[in-house]
Design an enzyme around this catalytic site. Sequence first.
Site, mmCIF file in Angstrom:
data_model
loop_
_atom_site.group_PDB
_atom_site.id
_atom_site.type_symbol
_atom_site.label_atom_id
_atom_site.label_comp_id
_atom_site.label_asym_id
_atom_site.label_seq_id
_atom_site.Cartn_x
_atom_site.Cartn_y
_atom_site.Cartn_z
ATOM 1 N N LEU A 97 -11.261 3.316 -3.236
ATOM 2 C CA LEU A 97 -11.137 4.172 -2.056
ATOM 3 C C LEU A 97 -11.948 5.729 -2.644
ATOM 4 C CD1 LEU A 97 -10.128 5.573 0.306
ATOM 5 C CD2 LEU A 97 -7.643 6.063 -0.985
ATOM 6 N N TYR A 126 -3.874 11.244 0.016
ATOM 7 C CA TYR A 126 -4.909 11.894 0.635
ATOM 8 C C TYR A 126 -5.127 13.356 0.109
ATOM 9 C CZ TYR A 126 -5.851 7.844 3.277
ATOM 10 O OH TYR A 126 -6.318 6.538 3.559
ATOM 11 N N PHE A 415 -4.558 6.788 14.726
ATOM 12 C CA PHE A 415 -5.903 5.939 14.966
ATOM 13 C C PHE A 415 -6.319 5.290 13.628
ATOM 14 C CE2 PHE A 415 -6.497 10.403 14.120
ATOM 15 C CZ PHE A 415 -7.060 10.504 13.089
HETATM 16 C C1 LIG Z 1 -4.401 3.291 -0.396
HETATM 17 C C2 LIG Z 1 -5.248 2.621 -1.067
HETATM 18 C C3 LIG Z 1 -6.414 2.283 0.141
HETATM 19 C C4 LIG Z 1 -5.999 2.941 -2.278
HETATM 20 O O1 LIG Z 1 -7.045 2.540 -2.631
HETATM 21 P P1 LIG Z 1 -7.534 2.364 -4.257
HETATM 22 O O2 LIG Z 1 -8.885 1.711 -4.216
HETATM 23 O O3 LIG Z 1 -6.299 1.668 -4.994
HETATM 24 O O4 LIG Z 1 -7.635 3.618 -4.434
HETATM 25 P P2 LIG Z 1 -8.426 4.422 -5.842
HETATM 26 O O5 LIG Z 1 -8.146 3.506 -6.948
HETATM 27 O O6 LIG Z 1 -9.720 4.873 -5.406
HETATM 28 O O7 LIG Z 1 -7.364 5.674 -5.981
HETATM 29 C C5 LIG Z 1 -7.927 6.945 -6.221
HETATM 30 C C6 LIG Z 1 -6.731 7.870 -6.597
HETATM 31 O O8 LIG Z 1 -5.790 7.631 -5.507
HETATM 32 C C7 LIG Z 1 -4.404 7.398 -6.248
HETATM 33 N N1 LIG Z 1 -3.684 6.620 -5.266
HETATM 34 C C8 LIG Z 1 -4.249 5.620 -4.515
HETATM 35 N N2 LIG Z 1 -3.411 5.239 -3.598
HETATM 36 C C9 LIG Z 1 -2.274 5.897 -3.824
HETATM 37 C C10 LIG Z 1 -1.020 5.613 -3.323
HETATM 38 N N3 LIG Z 1 -0.620 4.657 -2.235
HETATM 39 N N4 LIG Z 1 0.045 6.207 -3.546
HETATM 40 C C11 LIG Z 1 -0.365 7.168 -4.691
HETATM 41 N N5 LIG Z 1 -1.560 7.519 -5.288
HETATM 42 C C12 LIG Z 1 -2.376 6.663 -4.817
HETATM 43 C C13 LIG Z 1 -4.874 6.781 -7.334
HETATM 44 O O9 LIG Z 1 -3.874 6.573 -8.482
HETATM 45 C C14 LIG Z 1 -6.033 7.355 -7.865
HETATM 46 O O10 LIG Z 1 -5.612 8.371 -8.663
HETATM 47 P P3 LIG Z 1 -6.535 9.296 -9.724
HETATM 48 O O11 LIG Z 1 -7.684 9.663 -8.995
HETATM 49 O O12 LIG Z 1 -5.595 10.244 -10.104
HETATM 50 O O13 LIG Z 1 -6.710 8.366 -10.709
HETATM 51 C C15 LIG Z 1 -4.895 0.981 -1.271
HETATM 52 O O14 LIG Z 1 -3.898 1.029 -2.255
HETATM 53 C C16 LIG Z 1 -4.465 0.211 0.091
HETATM 54 O O15 LIG Z 1 -5.235 -0.526 0.685
HETATM 55 N N6 LIG Z 1 -2.977 0.391 0.280
HETATM 56 C C17 LIG Z 1 -2.458 -0.550 1.642
HETATM 57 C C18 LIG Z 1 -3.052 0.003 2.947
HETATM 58 C C19 LIG Z 1 -2.854 1.438 3.247
HETATM 59 O O16 LIG Z 1 -2.006 1.816 3.171
HETATM 60 N N7 LIG Z 1 -4.130 2.153 3.703
HETATM 61 C C20 LIG Z 1 -3.879 3.550 3.782
HETATM 62 C C21 LIG Z 1 -4.196 3.591 5.271
HETATM 63 S S1 LIG Z 1 -4.075 5.460 5.733
#
Ligand SMILES: CC(C)(COP(=O)(O)OP(=O)(O)OC[C@H]1O[C@@H](n2cnc3c(N)ncnc32)[C@H](O)[C@@H]1OP(=O)(O)O)[C@@H](O)C(=O)NCCC(=O)NCCS
Length: 415
Positions: A97, A126, A415
């Site tokens: 992400l 975010y 959205f």
């Molecule tokens: C949310 C999501 C996209 C994060 O993707 P990811 O590739 O695991 O995120 P990253 O590894 O790039 O993380 C970047 C940072 O955000 C943090 N982070 C990511 N998701 C998080 C969450 N759900 N809660 C808290 N922290 C989170 C990570 O710990 C990391 O922190 P750091 O920079 O301090 O190490 C993924 O967990 C997901 O697909 N979740 C289910 C679908 C969803 O809810 N999508 C969001 C829609 S708005």
Amino acid sequence: MSVHTRLVAGNKEDTEAWVRAVHVGFLRLQELTEEDLATRQARQDFSRAAGVFDGDRCVATYKSFAQEMTVPGGGVVSSNAVTGVTVTATHRRKGLLRGLITEDLRAAKERGDVVSALDAAEYRIYGRFGYGPTTSAVTWRVDVTRAGLDARRTGREGEGGISFLDAAQVREIGPELHERFRRTQPGAIDRDPLFWDLHTGAVRVGSRPWELPYWALHRDADGVPQGLVSYHVTHGRRGNLDTAELKVGSLIAATPAAERALWLFLLSHDRVTTLTAELSAPDAMLPLLLPDRRAASVTEDSDFIWLRPLDLPRMLEARTYGVEDEIVLDVRDPLGLAQGRYLLAASPEGASATPTGRDADLTLDTTALAQLYLGDESAVRLVAAGQVTAGRAEAPVRADLLFRTGRRPWCPDGF
Ligand SMILES: CC(C)(COP(=O)(O)OP(=O)(O)OC[C@H]1O[C@@H](n2cnc3c(N)ncnc32)[C@H](O)[C@@H]1OP(=O)(O)O)[C@@H](O)C(=O)NCCC(=O)NCCS
């Protein structure tokens, strides 16, 4: 982990893999049908949809698209809207992400977008990327039997009337009415035409059952459509008595008279015992219309749309302000895209924001600025919570006089 990122537009296999990955990411794969895939390919814009692929498998998805957001005073800002953000469970927390969003925000900044916006699935994702909650949404619940409304007095003389629309009429009248509505409502965004097809049954997605709602239109005394509501009614029993819950789907109104008329119309249905309205405006006039205001309560109150500043001067200059005043904002940005010290010279007519060397009245990050920008949060409160620093004791109060608005911002659309 050996993965690579590419845009999926123009490639049928890639876009299908992308849509499937979105459903895997949101844990909703069982809801995806072949029809959905075809509809999405035909109707959705994939021009800025990026996928991360591990071999043939799409393991992360991300999409942005052009959007407009209304700001106080009725202006609009160009927004980089973000959606379809998922990382498959096998590849999470490896920075996918972070890679996608930082690249997209850099491109949005270069393109000249003023802000970026999204609705956040979880609160803690975010902020680290410079976003902050900017509108909230509530669920209203009204005990209709207690409200005390006189069903004979639901409309006011000379304020037009209400009629039911069929699905085709909604598709004809709805988009133009929504265009007028969203320009009166800070926080509102332009609506994808697909909304009207999905909510009137012209296009179906997902495997879940769907039922056409009732659609009711308010026209003013000149016959101009000014408000539109959709709702379903479900029936039940409590002991020996029938109950009926009226569940509001979408309610938009371009004038206060239309908003008033629609709420009163909804509350005047015979047999209805409860009204609920999700994702509703937090300061809807609903309780004020009830002889017994205790009949209405907010059962859920949550952040909804998040905003991320990209171009500070254009963002600050796009809106109007409550009073005439000057304030120096020193803005910090975790990604370094929208930072600097600006003199905001503002008034109810507009504003200018220019770089300055003067001492800061408020020092804040982009997350805090997002909360203040549309008027929903108070600088006094953020300073008290230690999330904004005041250079002068009176600065937060002056900031509130500038930024806060009579009615709260609201966006009815996710959205
Ligand atoms: C949310 C999501 C996209 C994060 O993707 P990811 O590739 O695991 O995120 P990253 O590894 O790039 O993380 C970047 C940072 O955000 C943090 N982070 C990511 N998701 C998080 C969450 N759900 N809660 C808290 N922290 C989170 C990570 O710990 C990391 O922190 P750091 O920079 O301090 O190490 C993924 O967990 C997901 O697909 N979740 C289910 C679908 C969803 O809810 N999508 C969001 C829609 S708005």
